[in-house]
Scaffold this motif. Structure first.
Motif, PDB file in Angstrom:
ATOM      1  N   ASP A  35       0.810  -1.227   0.000  1.00  0.00           N
ATOM      2  CA  ASP A  35       0.000   0.000   0.000  1.00  0.00           C
ATOM      3  C   ASP A  35       0.841   1.274   0.000  1.00  0.00           C
ATOM      4  O   ASP A  35       0.368   2.324  -0.449  1.00  0.00           O
ATOM      5  CB  ASP A  35      -0.954  -0.003   1.203  1.00  0.00           C
ATOM      6  N   ILE A  36       2.064   1.220   0.521  1.00  0.00           N
ATOM      7  CA  ILE A  36       2.942   2.400   0.458  1.00  0.00           C
ATOM      8  C   ILE A  36       4.083   2.178  -0.539  1.00  0.00           C
ATOM      9  O   ILE A  36       5.036   2.954  -0.588  1.00  0.00           O
ATOM     10  CB  ILE A  36       3.510   2.789   1.839  1.00  0.00           C
ATOM     11  N   ALA A  37       3.980   1.126  -1.335  1.00  0.00           N
ATOM     12  CA  ALA A  37       4.968   0.879  -2.390  1.00  0.00           C
ATOM     13  C   ALA A  37       4.821   1.921  -3.490  1.00  0.00           C
ATOM     14  O   ALA A  37       3.754   2.531  -3.652  1.00  0.00           O
ATOM     15  CB  ALA A  37       4.775  -0.520  -2.970  1.00  0.00           C
ATOM     16  N   PRO A  38       5.874   2.193  -4.257  1.00  0.00           N
ATOM     17  CA  PRO A  38       5.746   3.118  -5.390  1.00  0.00           C
ATOM     18  C   PRO A  38       4.666   2.647  -6.361  1.00  0.00           C
ATOM     19  O   PRO A  38       4.545   1.450  -6.636  1.00  0.00           O
ATOM     20  CB  PRO A  38       7.140   3.066  -6.037  1.00  0.00           C
ATOM     21  N   THR A  39       3.883   3.580  -6.866  1.00  0.00           N
ATOM     22  CA  THR A  39       2.862   3.218  -7.846  1.00  0.00           C
ATOM     23  C   THR A  39       3.517   2.812  -9.164  1.00  0.00           C
ATOM     24  O   THR A  39       4.568   3.324  -9.539  1.00  0.00           O
ATOM     25  CB  THR A  39       1.905   4.395  -8.105  1.00  0.00           C
ATOM     26  N   ARG A  40       2.887   1.890  -9.843  1.00  0.00           N
ATOM     27  CA  ARG A  40       3.351   1.473 -11.163  1.00  0.00           C
ATOM     28  C   ARG A  40       2.770   2.411 -12.217  1.00  0.00           C
ATOM     29  O   ARG A  40       1.813   3.138 -11.959  1.00  0.00           O
ATOM     30  CB  ARG A  40       2.931   0.032 -11.430  1.00  0.00           C
ATOM     31  N   SER A  41       3.344   2.387 -13.401  1.00  0.00           N
ATOM     32  CA  SER A  41       2.892   3.307 -14.456  1.00  0.00           C
ATOM     33  C   SER A  41       1.414   3.106 -14.766  1.00  0.00           C
ATOM     34  O   SER A  41       0.685   4.060 -15.059  1.00  0.00           O
ATOM     35  CB  SER A  41       3.733   3.121 -15.724  1.00  0.00           C
ATOM     36  N   ALA A  42       0.932   1.861 -14.677  1.00  0.00           N
ATOM     37  CA  ALA A  42      -0.474   1.583 -14.958  1.00  0.00           C
ATOM     38  C   ALA A  42      -1.406   2.200 -13.919  1.00  0.00           C
ATOM     39  O   ALA A  42      -2.597   2.407 -14.187  1.00  0.00           O
ATOM     40  CB  ALA A  42      -0.701   0.072 -15.023  1.00  0.00           C
ATOM     41  N   GLU A  43      -0.870   2.502 -12.733  1.00  0.00           N
ATOM     42  CA  GLU A  43      -1.679   3.107 -11.671  1.00  0.00           C
ATOM     43  C   GLU A  43      -1.663   4.632 -11.722  1.00  0.00           C
ATOM     44  O   GLU A  43      -2.446   5.278 -11.006  1.00  0.00           O
ATOM     45  CB  GLU A  43      -1.166   2.644 -10.312  1.00  0.00           C
ATOM     46  N   ARG A  44      -0.813   5.203 -12.534  1.00  0.00           N
ATOM     47  CA  ARG A  44      -0.682   6.672 -12.586  1.00  0.00           C
ATOM     48  C   ARG A  44      -1.626   7.202 -13.671  1.00  0.00           C
ATOM     49  O   ARG A  44      -1.222   7.535 -14.781  1.00  0.00           O
ATOM     50  CB  ARG A  44       0.771   7.058 -12.844  1.00  0.00           C
ATOM     51  N   THR A  45      -2.885   7.303 -13.298  1.00  0.00           N
ATOM     52  CA  THR A  45      -3.948   7.575 -14.267  1.00  0.00           C
ATOM     53  C   THR A  45      -4.651   8.911 -14.057  1.00  0.00           C
ATOM     54  O   THR A  45      -5.572   9.244 -14.797  1.00  0.00           O
ATOM     55  CB  THR A  45      -5.012   6.468 -14.183  1.00  0.00           C
ATOM     56  N   TRP A  46      -4.246   9.701 -13.055  1.00  0.00           N
ATOM     57  CA  TRP A  46      -4.969  10.939 -12.751  1.00  0.00           C
ATOM     58  C   TRP A  46      -4.533  12.042 -13.711  1.00  0.00           C
ATOM     59  O   TRP A  46      -3.363  12.438 -13.741  1.00  0.00           O
ATOM     60  CB  TRP A  46      -4.711  11.373 -11.314  1.00  0.00           C
ATOM     61  N   SER A  47      -5.468  12.552 -14.477  1.00  0.00           N
ATOM     62  CA  SER A  47      -5.201  13.660 -15.390  1.00  0.00           C
ATOM     63  C   SER A  47      -5.296  14.983 -14.637  1.00  0.00           C
ATOM     64  O   SER A  47      -5.647  15.022 -13.449  1.00  0.00           O
ATOM     65  CB  SER A  47      -6.215  13.654 -16.532  1.00  0.00           C
ATOM     66  N   ARG A  48      -5.020  16.078 -15.325  1.00  0.00           N
ATOM     67  CA  ARG A  48      -5.146  17.406 -14.706  1.00  0.00           C
ATOM     68  C   ARG A  48      -6.561  17.660 -14.221  1.00  0.00           C
ATOM     69  O   ARG A  48      -6.780  18.344 -13.220  1.00  0.00           O
ATOM     70  CB  ARG A  48      -4.707  18.485 -15.699  1.00  0.00           C
ATOM     71  N   TRP A  49      -7.548  17.094 -14.947  1.00  0.00           N
ATOM     72  CA  TRP A  49      -8.940  17.323 -14.564  1.00  0.00           C
ATOM     73  C   TRP A  49      -9.304  16.516 -13.329  1.00  0.00           C
ATOM     74  O   TRP A  49     -10.097  16.970 -12.493  1.00  0.00           O
ATOM     75  CB  TRP A  49      -9.865  16.992 -15.739  1.00  0.00           C
ATOM     76  N   ASN A  50      -8.740  15.324 -13.173  1.00  0.00           N
ATOM     77  CA  ASN A  50      -8.955  14.570 -11.939  1.00  0.00           C
ATOM     78  C   ASN A  50      -8.357  15.296 -10.745  1.00  0.00           C
ATOM     79  O   ASN A  50      -8.965  15.339  -9.661  1.00  0.00           O
ATOM     80  CB  ASN A  50      -8.323  13.178 -12.055  1.00  0.00           C
ATOM     81  N   ILE A  51      -7.172  15.879 -10.932  1.00  0.00           N
ATOM     82  CA  ILE A  51      -6.519  16.589  -9.827  1.00  0.00           C
ATOM     83  C   ILE A  51      -7.243  17.897  -9.537  1.00  0.00           C
ATOM     84  O   ILE A  51      -7.410  18.289  -8.372  1.00  0.00           O
ATOM     85  CB  ILE A  51      -5.033  16.821 -10.155  1.00  0.00           C
ATOM     86  N   ALA A  52      -7.720  18.590 -10.574  1.00  0.00           N
ATOM     87  CA  ALA A  52      -8.532  19.788 -10.361  1.00  0.00           C
ATOM     88  C   ALA A  52      -9.806  19.426  -9.605  1.00  0.00           C
ATOM     89  O   ALA A  52     -10.214  20.132  -8.663  1.00  0.00           O
ATOM     90  CB  ALA A  52      -8.872  20.442 -11.698  1.00  0.00           C
ATOM     91  N   ALA A  53     -10.445  18.299  -9.982  1.00  0.00           N
ATOM     92  CA  ALA A  53     -11.657  17.857  -9.295  1.00  0.00           C
ATOM     93  C   ALA A  53     -11.371  17.522  -7.839  1.00  0.00           C
ATOM     94  O   ALA A  53     -12.196  17.774  -6.944  1.00  0.00           O
ATOM     95  CB  ALA A  53     -12.247  16.642 -10.008  1.00  0.00           C
ATOM     96  N   LEU A  54     -10.192  16.946  -7.574  1.00  0.00           N
ATOM     97  CA  LEU A  54      -9.786  16.660  -6.197  1.00  0.00           C
ATOM     98  C   LEU A  54      -9.799  17.928  -5.363  1.00  0.00           C
ATOM     99  O   LEU A  54     -10.346  17.961  -4.247  1.00  0.00           O
ATOM    100  CB  LEU A  54      -8.390  16.030  -6.198  1.00  0.00           C
ATOM    101  N   TRP A  55      -9.229  19.005  -5.910  1.00  0.00           N
ATOM    102  CA  TRP A  55      -9.156  20.256  -5.165  1.00  0.00           C
ATOM    103  C   TRP A  55     -10.511  20.940  -5.045  1.00  0.00           C
ATOM    104  O   TRP A  55     -10.807  21.558  -4.019  1.00  0.00           O
ATOM    105  CB  TRP A  55      -8.125  21.197  -5.789  1.00  0.00           C
ATOM    106  N   VAL A  56     -11.335  20.836  -6.076  1.00  0.00           N
ATOM    107  CA  VAL A  56     -12.691  21.380  -5.969  1.00  0.00           C
ATOM    108  C   VAL A  56     -13.433  20.657  -4.846  1.00  0.00           C
ATOM    109  O   VAL A  56     -14.071  21.278  -3.987  1.00  0.00           O
ATOM    110  CB  VAL A  56     -13.454  21.237  -7.301  1.00  0.00           C
TER     111      VAL A  56
END
Length: 508
Positions: A35-56
């Motif tokens: 659970d605290i291991a480095p994420t794999r490339s397949a898990e790095r799926t958050w786009s700018r809009w997902n991150i913007a939505a996170l902050w909203v």
């Protein structure tokens, strides 16, 4: 499937991203779990809009709604000055947010693992626990708001539930508590889904509330109201005090932002997403709070600064029910991301082989309940007290957050200056390797500014150091860490894998 290789190594998945190929040395380490291991490339799926939505989703919450009123009532600012202060503060806090997100995005590691470089493999638990206490406190407060919304929702539908009074609020608290834990236990994709769906809905509701309130107040009169400070006093000192408090509002997230940036597709996505999602949302929702509070006397007959109680006074059970559902969604989107993810990872960092994500979430929930125990007992009617624990915690936590400034400065200098954006990724999960158990430079750089902050409380000549605590703490922490690292710690060179022309990855 268990790793068959004996030694872990790094690979470069693209020009920006580094991944860890886990072998037996790391997999068996007491400092590692999945659970605290480095994420794999397949898990790095958050786009700018997902991150913007996170902050909203995180920004639209009850405490944000009240910020404008806090600055006008307690910091001597006019309405216009308060709103400008909020906007500037959130532009300022973008600096540590985006910078401290870099190692998370590049190496896929959460906040506690990033701290293992600057504070040591074991020493990282000290700043982690400091951060976790803040998050658990806010988790309890936000769960109180969510529980009240559930109580008011059910009260609008059933007279029998309304008759429960404080007992209904306590039941609502635990219902909302369980809902929060369920979302986070399901993992990062569950949080991503919640934030992405709730962000446009919450923005639409905010615009609707503004349209509803504007006819009942005068913006020009609001802006013309004189500030609550001695006549003739300049605005500069009041502005700086308010700015420090507002930066402190998200000082916690400026530390553990790697917990989310580890899922970003790229550095550009995390930077642009945060710029889009944070400053304007905070400004708009704080402005909404000022306008609705001013309009409340016309809408319900008295001035109410709490949106949950304001909407609960509306004489329409149907609209109250709809509004409470939306408040529950808003508080859930804030609480899950801002107040549960970080302590969950922080608790895992203590003993990763014994505390996984589920146990970390449950520990966070338990501490949150304990911190709000007095308030829950009071609502049950078992004790009588005029003390509002929610109010006390809110004030204490905002002040306490200013003490986190040194950690932000230390993290930035460590990654960009001392380590030059290079970590020995396997060694961050191993004892007795590149990184020491305790890094003295990190602790010196933390305790020097914190000590000065405490001393300044009793020394009038140093009051400015406390008043501007987040700025003084982060800058001094960064400076002391740089000097102490050069004098006390020798950072060995780390060779990252080279990108292969035309794509692919290379081992290091």
């Amino acid at each position: 499937m268990a790793p068959t290789q004996t030694r872990s190594h790094m690979v470069r998945s693209n020009e920006e991203m580094i991944e860890l190929v886990v072998a037996q040395d790391v997999a068996r380490s007491p400092r590692y779990n999945e659970d605290i291991a480095p994420t794999r490339s397949a898990e790095r799926t958050w786009s700018r809009w997902n991150i913007a939505a996170l902050w909203v989703g995180m920004s639209i919450c009850v405490p944000t709604y009240t910020l404008g009123g806090v600055l006008t009532a307690y910091f001597g600012l006019s309405v216009g000055e308060a709103l400008i202060t909020i906007l500037v503060a959130n532009l300022v806090v973008l600096i540590p947010l985006t910078l401290n997100a870099f190692p998370g995005t590049r190496f896929g590691i959460p906040f506690p693992v990033v701290l293992r470089s600057s504070f040591g493999i074991i020493g990282s638990n000290v700043p982690c626990m400091i951060r976790a206490v803040v998050a658990c406190g806010w988790f309890g407060i936000q769960t109180m708001f969510g529980g009240l919304a559930i109580h008011l929702l059910l009260s609008s539908l059933s007279a029998d539930w309304k008759a429960l009074g404080g007992v209904g609020e306590v039941i609502g608290f635990f219902l909302f508590w369980a809902l929060n834990l369920f979302v986070v236990i399901r993992g990062a994709e569950s949080i991503k889904w919640l934030e992405t769906l709730s962000a446009p809905l919450l923005l639409a509701v905010g615009v609707g509330l503004m349209v509803w309130a504007l006819p009942h107040t005068s913006i020009s009169e609001l802006l013309a109201q004189p500030p609550n400070r001695p006549e003739g006093d300049g605005v500069a000192s009041y502005f700086m005090a308010g700015l420090t408090a507002m930066v402190g509002f998200w000082a916690t997230l400026s530390l553990n932002i790697p917990d989310f940036s580890r899922y970003a597709k790229s550095q550009k996505d995390q930077i642009v997403g945060q710029i889009i999602g944070l400053p304007l949302t905070m400004f708009f929702f704080a402005a909404l709070g000022v306008v609705l509070t001013a309009a409340s006397s016309s809408l319900v007959g008295e001035t109410i600064s709490d949106p949950v109680n304001l909407i609960g006074r509306i004489d329409s059970p149907g609209w109250v029910a709809i509004a409470m559902v939306l408040i529950i969604i808003a508080t859930l989107s804030t609480n899950t991301a801002a107040n549960i993810v970080s302590p969950t990872n922080d608790f895992q960092n203590i003993a990763p082989k014994f505390i996984n994500q589920t146990r970390g979430v449950l520990l966070t929930g338990l501490v949150g309940v304990l911190l709000m125990g007095f308030e829950l007992i009071k609502k049950m009617g078992w004790i009588v007290s005029d003390v509002s624990l929610e109010s006390l915690y809110s004030n204490w936590l905002l002040g306490y957050s200013s003490l986190l400034g040194p950690i932000a400065g230390i993290m930035i200098v460590d990654y960009f200056v001392i380590r030059r954006q290079s970590f020995d990724l396997p060694a961050l999960y191993l004892d007795g390797s590149t990184y020491p158990a305790f890094n003295p430079a990190g602790f010196i750089a933390f305790f020097v500014p914190v000590g000065l902050t405490v001393i300044s409380l009793s020394q009038p000549g140093l009051s400015w150091f406390y008043d501007y605590g987040w700025f003084t703490g982060s800058l001094l922490g960064a400076l002391v860490y740089f000097v102490a690292s050069k004098l006390l710690v020798k950072a060995p060179p780390v060779h990252l894998p080279e990108a292969i022309p035309g794509g692919g990855a290379q081992r290091a």
